[in-house]
Design a protein around this motif. Structure first.
Motif, short mmCIF file in Angstrom:
data_model
loop_
_atom_site.label_atom_id
_atom_site.label_comp_id
_atom_site.label_asym_id
_atom_site.label_seq_id
_atom_site.Cartn_x
_atom_site.Cartn_y
_atom_site.Cartn_z
N PRO A 1 0.82 -1.21 0.00
CA PRO A 1 0.00 0.00 0.00
C PRO A 1 0.86 1.26 0.00
N VAL A 2 0.24 2.37 -0.37
CA VAL A 2 0.82 3.68 -0.14
C VAL A 2 0.56 4.04 1.32
N LEU A 3 1.58 4.47 2.03
CA LEU A 3 1.44 4.82 3.44
C LEU A 3 1.26 6.33 3.56
N ILE A 4 0.16 6.75 4.14
CA ILE A 4 -0.15 8.17 4.33
C ILE A 4 0.02 8.49 5.81
N ALA B 1 -6.05 10.15 0.35
CA ALA B 1 -6.75 8.87 0.39
C ALA B 1 -7.90 8.84 -0.61
N LEU C 1 -6.61 8.30 -4.03
CA LEU C 1 -6.15 6.92 -4.22
C LEU C 1 -7.33 5.97 -4.36
N ASP D 1 -4.27 0.81 -3.30
CA ASP D 1 -4.38 0.49 -1.88
C ASP D 1 -3.54 1.46 -1.05
N PHE D 2 -4.00 1.72 0.16
CA PHE D 2 -3.29 2.66 1.03
C PHE D 2 -3.62 2.35 2.48
N ILE E 1 -3.59 4.73 6.28
CA ILE E 1 -3.38 6.03 6.92
C ILE E 1 -2.97 5.81 8.36
N ARG F 1 -9.21 1.97 6.53
CA ARG F 1 -7.76 1.97 6.31
C ARG F 1 -7.02 2.94 7.24
N GLY G 1 5.68 -0.13 2.64
CA GLY G 1 4.80 0.46 1.64
C GLY G 1 5.54 0.73 0.35
N THR H 1 -0.79 11.63 -6.47
CA THR H 1 -1.44 10.32 -6.62
C THR H 1 -1.55 9.93 -8.10
#
Length: 439
Positions: free
Chosen positions: A20-23, A34, A37, A43-44, A46, A118, A162, A404
């Motif tokens: 996932p992308v980590l926010i 988010a 995305l 996928d992410f 937070i 998430r 990530g 994004t």
């Protein structure tokens, strides 16, 4: 001769694609990232240090924005919310309070299943790096996942991987110190209980603390102006309440009441503060450089110089409305390219540096201006502006739309950055000029 396209592109390693992308941060810009995305099917996760979304805004929820609703709602977030049956709670030309922004927009956004499922709350990010690599190692770096260390509120420490990291953690919890040198003034540990963070609720929850007291507000921006207006009203209602405004420069032009300001509520701040000064409710002390602080007769003394001469100001309380700075300690193992002055991404800094920036609007910018040598890592939102006091939420929303899109490999959309900000009617090209177009 063949020309090579050197534009950085997202890593396409198969392993990275599964992560996932980590926010970092569930504030307005993190949630906007988010939402973008979600629309792109990426996928992410937070990671939010607070117990609720928009935890920093909740700390100054009593304060009214000077931007109207239409500038405070991210387009992708709006689309997701409207698809769930949501509609704006008020006229979009009206400026909401922080509490209204949270209750009517950010909390519903964070509760959408595709986003809320998430978010991990009570998850403070303390370090970002590459898996198995410190910042000195280069071979294979772009293909290595990001590793984020998280301290949970229950004491657990966890490490997550990530494909990319979007740092939208903001700056409100990392204020600039009172000292004019940029350092915490000598003696600060002895007067800690006398120094209050920016934007206290002086007419509400904090009223008893300030009523009948002499308060010095330090700072020249809109946070200072909001507090001065609240204290001015308190001074009319509570006998013995005194207010002093202490600024480093000869004038506080950042809260100018320019008739050309395209955000009327922003101009009104300046007008109201000017009236308080003319009425003698707020005593203005300009050109004051703070060097040390010390306890004195149940209060606090600010000691330094004014126009080259030693000077002191005594008070019961001090509100430190001195601006904010980014937390860079958590990013020591990430390869950053930051401006030497404002600690913003190097390509963005010339657009926002208050020593150079001529206010009116900020040039459109996106992933290109926000990128660092660490491919796939971006600082966005207020934190992307480093120490520059010029951020508006609509800027952050366009930032994450571009970032994004880049993460999705959509370079056309990522590059087509459009940003039109309301002009302040105030310009500057240096310290003696007009200040910056503040958030």
């Amino acid at each position: 001769m063949t020309l090579l396209d050197l534009t950085p592109r997202p890593a396409t390693d198969d392993r990275l694609a599964t992560l996932p992308v980590l926010i970092i941060g569930a504030g307005p810009v993190g949630l906007a990232a988010a939402a973008n995305l979600v629309e792109r099917g990426i996928d992410f996760a937070i990671l939010e240090a607070g117990t609720e979304a928009a935890s920093s805004i909740r700390l100054w929820a009593h304060t009214r924005f000077f931007s109207p609703w239409r500038h405070l709602i991210d387009p992708a977030s709006r689309r997701l919310l409207e698809a769930s049956g949501w509609s704006p709670a008020a006229a979009e030309g009206r400026a909401p309070t922080g509490r209204e922004l949270v209750d009517d927009y950010l909390a519903p956004l964070a509760e959408l299943p595709e986003i809320g499922s998430r978010i991990t709350y009570g998850a403070k990010v303390v370090a970002v790096t590459r898996e198995g690599m410190d910042r000195t190692r280069t071979a294979g770096r772009a293909a290595a996942p990001f590793l984020v260390r998280v301290e949970h509120s229950d004491g657990r420490v966890e490490e997550l991987t990530g494909r990319a990291v979007i740092d939208a953690s903001g700056t409100y919890t990392t204020p600039n110190p009172l000292g004019s040198s940029g350092l915490t003034p000598l003696g600060s540990d002895r007067v800690r209980e006398r120094v209050v963070h920016a934007l206290p609720d002086v007419l509400g929850a904090d009223r008893e603390r300030f009523a009948g007291k002499h308060t010095v507000v330090v700072g020249a921006g809109h946070s200072a102006a909001n507090t001065l207006i609240g204290l001015g009203k308190l001074a009319r209602e509570e006998p013995g309440t005194r207010v002093t405004w202490l600024i480093r420069k000869p004038s506080a032009i950042r809260v100018s009441s320019s008739p050309d300001d395209e955000l009327p509520e922003r101009a009104k701040l300046g007008t109201r503060v000017e009236r308080l000064g003319r009425a003698g409710i707020v005593d203005v002390v300009d050109s004051f450089q703070i060097g040390r602080v010390e306890p004195v007769e149940g209060g606090i003394r600010l000691a330094g110089t004014r126009r080259g001469e030693p000077a002191v100001v005594d008070a019961d309380l001090v509100v430190a409305a001195t601006g904010f700075r980014p937390d860079l300690d958590m990013l020591r193992e990430v390869r950053l390219e930051l401006d030497d002055i404002v600690e913003a991404p190097k390509r963005l800094a010339p657009l926002i540096d208050p020593n150079l920036h001529s206010c009116g609007t900020v040039s459109p910018h996106g992933y290109q201006e926000l990128r660092h040598p660490e491919q796939g890592f971006f600082i966005v939102g207020m934190k992307s502006y480093g120490r520059a006091p010029t951020f508006l939420l609509t800027t952050g929303y366009e930032q994450v739309r571009s970032v994004t899109a880049w993460l999705d490999g959509d370079l056309d959309a990522a590059s087509q950055v459009r940003l039109v900000l309301p002009a302040t009617g105030v310009c500057s090209t240096g310290d003696t000029g007009g200040g910056s177009c503040c958030s």
